[in-house]
Design a protein around this motif. Structure first.
Motif, PDB file in Angstrom:
ATOM      1  N   UNK A   1      38.320  13.707  18.198  1.00  6.76           N
ATOM      2  CA  UNK A   1      37.717  12.943  19.288  1.00  6.76           C
ATOM      3  C   UNK A   1      37.453  13.868  20.490  1.00  6.76           C
ATOM      4  N   UNK A   2      36.465  13.531  21.324  1.00  7.44           N
ATOM      5  CA  UNK A   2      36.219  14.348  22.522  1.00  7.44           C
ATOM      6  C   UNK A   2      37.385  14.247  23.495  1.00  7.44           C
ATOM      7  N   UNK A   3      37.699  15.353  24.172  1.00  8.15           N
ATOM      8  CA  UNK A   3      38.830  15.341  25.093  1.00  8.15           C
ATOM      9  C   UNK A   3      38.440  15.757  26.502  1.00  8.15           C
ATOM     10  N   UNK A   4      37.275  16.356  26.669  1.00  4.91           N
ATOM     11  CA  UNK A   4      36.887  16.877  27.979  1.00  4.91           C
ATOM     12  C   UNK A   4      35.513  16.328  28.377  1.00  4.91           C
ATOM     13  N   UNK A   5      35.400  15.889  29.625  1.00  2.00           N
ATOM     14  CA  UNK A   5      34.090  15.455  30.129  1.00  2.00           C
ATOM     15  C   UNK A   5      33.540  14.231  29.437  1.00  2.00           C
ATOM     16  N   UNK A   6      34.426  13.349  28.996  1.00  2.89           N
ATOM     17  CA  UNK A   6      33.951  12.240  28.162  1.00  2.89           C
ATOM     18  C   UNK A   6      33.114  11.218  28.919  1.00  2.89           C
ATOM     19  N   UNK A   7      33.043  11.313  30.244  1.00  2.67           N
ATOM     20  CA  UNK A   7      32.199  10.370  30.986  1.00  2.67           C
ATOM     21  C   UNK A   7      30.814  10.917  31.286  1.00  2.67           C
ATOM     22  N   UNK A   8      30.492  12.073  30.741  1.00  3.44           N
ATOM     23  CA  UNK A   8      29.149  12.632  30.977  1.00  3.44           C
ATOM     24  C   UNK A   8      28.093  11.814  30.238  1.00  3.44           C
ATOM     25  N   UNK A   9      26.896  11.839  30.780  1.00  2.00           N
ATOM     26  CA  UNK A   9      25.757  11.245  30.077  1.00  2.00           C
ATOM     27  C   UNK A   9      25.503   9.793  30.388  1.00  2.00           C
ATOM     28  N   UNK A  10      24.616   9.212  29.611  1.00  6.48           N
ATOM     29  CA  UNK A  10      24.080   7.862  29.799  1.00  6.48           C
ATOM     30  C   UNK A  10      23.633   7.620  31.237  1.00  6.48           C
ATOM     31  N   UNK A  11      22.844   8.572  31.709  1.00  4.72           N
ATOM     32  CA  UNK A  11      22.255   8.488  33.046  1.00  4.72           C
ATOM     33  C   UNK A  11      21.046   7.548  33.007  1.00  4.72           C
ATOM     34  N   UNK A  12      20.578   7.095  34.173  1.00  9.11           N
ATOM     35  CA  UNK A  12      19.472   6.128  34.174  1.00  9.11           C
ATOM     36  C   UNK A  12      18.159   6.693  33.626  1.00  9.11           C
ATOM     37  N   UNK A  13      17.453   5.840  32.895  1.00 10.98           N
ATOM     38  CA  UNK A  13      16.042   6.085  32.578  1.00 10.98           C
ATOM     39  C   UNK A  13      15.268   5.046  33.380  1.00 10.98           C
ATOM     40  N   UNK A  14      14.514   5.510  34.352  1.00 11.74           N
ATOM     41  CA  UNK A  14      13.861   4.525  35.224  1.00 11.74           C
ATOM     42  C   UNK A  14      12.348   4.514  35.025  1.00 11.74           C
ATOM     43  N   UNK A  15      11.772   3.327  35.157  1.00  8.37           N
ATOM     44  CA  UNK A  15      10.313   3.206  35.136  1.00  8.37           C
ATOM     45  C   UNK A  15       9.803   3.648  36.502  1.00  8.37           C
ATOM     46  N   UNK A  16       8.944   4.666  36.536  1.00  8.00           N
ATOM     47  CA  UNK A  16       8.522   5.256  37.808  1.00  8.00           C
ATOM     48  C   UNK A  16       7.208   4.649  38.278  1.00  8.00           C
ATOM     49  N   UNK A  17       7.284   3.397  38.737  1.00  6.53           N
ATOM     50  CA  UNK A  17       6.035   2.673  39.047  1.00  6.53           C
ATOM     51  C   UNK A  17       5.260   3.266  40.221  1.00  6.53           C
ATOM     52  N   UNK A  18       5.979   3.771  41.215  1.00 16.15           N
ATOM     53  CA  UNK A  18       5.256   4.354  42.361  1.00 16.15           C
ATOM     54  C   UNK A  18       4.607   5.682  41.994  1.00 16.15           C
ATOM     55  N   UNK A  19       5.350   6.489  41.252  1.00 14.20           N
ATOM     56  CA  UNK A  19       4.792   7.779  40.830  1.00 14.20           C
ATOM     57  C   UNK A  19       3.620   7.565  39.864  1.00 14.20           C
ATOM     58  N   UNK A  20       3.720   6.527  39.062  1.00 12.81           N
ATOM     59  CA  UNK A  20       2.588   6.173  38.178  1.00 12.81           C
ATOM     60  C   UNK A  20       1.307   6.017  38.986  1.00 12.81           C
ATOM     61  N   UNK A  21       1.425   5.296  40.109  1.00 10.63           N
ATOM     62  CA  UNK A  21       0.222   5.047  40.923  1.00 10.63           C
ATOM     63  C   UNK A  21      -0.332   6.346  41.476  1.00 10.63           C
ATOM     64  N   UNK A  22       0.569   7.184  42.006  1.00  8.40           N
ATOM     65  CA  UNK A  22       0.104   8.437  42.603  1.00  8.40           C
ATOM     66  C   UNK A  22      -0.539   9.333  41.553  1.00  8.40           C
TER      67      UNK A  22
END
Ligand SMILES: Cc1ncc(COP(=O)(O)O)c(C=O)c1O
Ligand SMILES: [Zn+2]
Lengths: 428, 91
Positions: free
Chosen positions: A68-89
């Motif tokens: 099993x992992x023992x170090x840094x086990x809370x890393x990852x699963x960061x947000x994937x966001x829909x970039x609606x404002x950047x889409x417009x630009x």
């Protein structure tokens, strides 16, 4: 757990036992982890993954540990966001940002690779870990070594940004600054790694370390609702992350989690350190090393170890590569901040600016799902934007001063009224 | 004109475990040929069938990558130090 069969040379196919080794002793090719995919297929399902905690270890069957992992086990699963404002630009239909600038614990995608590397180092029984770093890797190794109770040595170019340097020193590792650029640091570290019996994240445990990058790709697919994007724009230094994102998508296709793996990969570099994008653009299949000269220090690697395969993979996928100037990357940082409220570091500025360029060139079609990979945090590279954002407007702590300022704003809509307000304030 | 060649770990079985060896030659190419006559088999480990240095090997003369110089035609002189280093990932 434990689905790793062996290590295998990417160049000549020679197999090796699971040990802290990274090059083929015959041809010097890089060793890669070989999984028993048939056995993984029997146990791993989308439901099983979805039932697990929101961190990178939800894909643990596809990561290179025996236990099993023992170090840094809370890393990852960061947000994937829909970039609606950047889409417009940018004038595109469906754009997402995968945001590792808020990764845990040190705000870059390197938290993923280091979690894999140090968990593996513990399995091997190492007491000391080390790395050569352009900044982020050192932050992650130093922080996670503390968690793991391991001693750490961090080797870095002496002139790194203050945020990166302090973001390593604060954890109390042994930090060694080395004159010159990262490529020199790396060369020295390869000699040190041969002599001292440490787990060097990016050297002798590199086959295990780099597998951690796959989870960046696994998460994109899962977070899109088990769908591979049509286009992904990825920053490149050594060229490992882009390969591993592709590998992740192919793994999910192999398991039948997604119908297609037809994602096109686009590599992003700074023009002052662009050996990989230069090779792609010129149709070369070998990498000509360069001497880096860019403020994008985290990705300033002139002699990229995975460059050859990065070029090959980009071409195979039908993608492309581009590079941008330091001015363009600063504009990229500001664009992402001002549209999506995300403050990324120089590497992220490069990635945003390259995505913009590729869209304008028509290489990325405006109507197809695109993901931009943001891999690091802007608070670590404040020098890049210092002096390019204006200054806070100064007033005294009186409502009169503020009212005068507001009057200016509404009459001229110009933010440059501070001087006159202060002058007016003085007269009173 | 002897130069010092630092031998990377994977090649040490061929050099009787020596970490560094002294070889003569006026260019990298000559050094490689002379290494081969002294330690048969070593050249095919460093070079591919076409005689090119393998793509995951970096060769340095006094800390400067020979790809910034004249590759195998890079001149070497007495007392120079040659390192052979496998490519390394980073970040
Ligand atoms: C913020 C950031 N993005 C991207 C990369 C590129 O990683 P790779 O070497 O896998 O191409 C790095 C490497 O250090 C990095 O620090
Ligand atoms: Zn091999």
């Amino acid at each position: 757990m434990g689905f790793v069969k062996s290590l295998k040379c990417r160049e000549c196919g020679q197999e090796y036992p699971k040990e802290p080794i990274h090059v083929c002793s015959f041809c010097f090719g890089p060793l890669e982890v070989e999984y028993d995919y048939d056995s993984i297929k029997k146990v791993l399902t989308k439901n099983l993954i979805a039932s697990r905690s929101e961190n990178m270890w939800r894909y643990k069957e596809l990561l290179p540990l025996d236990g099993e992992p023992t170090v840094g086990i809370d890393a990852g699963f960061t947000p994937l966001i829909r970039a609606r404002n950047l889409e417009k630009v940018l004038g595109v239909k469906e754009l997402y940002i995968k945001n590792d600038s808020v990764n845990y614990p040190t705000w870059s995608f390197k938290d993923r690779v280091v979690s894999a590397a140090l968990s593996k180092a513990k399995e091997f029984g190492f007491k000391t870990v080390a790395c050569a770093t352009t900044g982020n890797l050192g932050n992650a190794v130093a922080a996670q070594a503390v968690q793991a109770g391991l001693e750490s040595y961090i080797f870095m170019p002496a002139n790194l940004e203050q945020g990166k340097t302090i973001g390593t020193l604060v954890y109390g590792p042994k930090v060694i600054g080395i004159e010159g650029n990262y490529d020199g640091v790396n060369r020295l570290c390869s000699e040190i790694a041969g002599k001292y019996k440490w787990a060097f994240a990016n050297i002798n445990v590199r086959p295990y370390y780099s597998e951690g990058s796959k989870t960046f790709g696994h998460e994109i697919v899962e977070q899109l609702g088990w769908k591979a994007p049509k286009h992904i724009v990825v920053p490149m230094a050594g060229g490992s992350l882009i390969l591993k994102i592709f590998k992740a998508i192919k793994e999910f296709k192999m398991f039948g989690f997604i119908p297609d793996a037809d994602t096109k990969l686009y590599g992003a570099q700074a023009s002052g350190s662009a050996p990989i994008s230069t090779a792609v653009k010129n149709g070369w299949d070998t990498i000509r090393p360069v001497k880096p000269n860019t403020i994008a220090q985290s990705i300033a690697i002139g002699n990229p170890a995975d460059g050859y395969y990065a070029v090959k993979t980009i071409k195979e996928s039908g993608g492309w590569a581009e590079d941008v100037s330091d001015d363009e990357l600063v504009e990229g940082i500001k664009l992402l901040a001002s549209t999506e409220g995300i403050f990324t570091e120089t590497a992220g500025g490069v990635t945003v600016a390259v995505a913009k360029k590729l869209i304008e060139q028509g290489r990325i079609p405006r109507n197809e799902l695109t993901v931009i990979c943001i891999t690091g945090n802007g608070l670590k590279t404040q020098e890049a934007v210092l002096g390019r954002l204006g200054q806070p407007r100064l007033i005294r702590a009186t409502l009169d001063d503020f009212d005068a300022l507001m009057e200016e704003d509404t009459s001229s809509a110009s933010p440059r009224g501070t001087k006159r307000v202060l002058a007016a304030a003085k007269k009173k | 004109m002897p130069v010092t060649v630092r031998v990377p770990t994977p090649l040490r079985p061929l050099t009787g475990n020596a970490e560094q060896v002294e070889v003569t030659g006026r260019s990298i190419k000559e050094i490689l040929d002379n290494l081969e006559s002294r330690y048969p088999g070593i050249k095919s480990r460093l070079c591919d069938e076409k005689g090119q240095i393998r793509r995951f090997i970096n060769v340095y003369v006094n800390d400067e990558d020979i790809r910034f110089q004249k590759n195998q035609d890079t001149p070497v002189k007495d007392g120079d130090r040659i390192s052979i280093v496998p490519a390394i990932a980073g970040g």
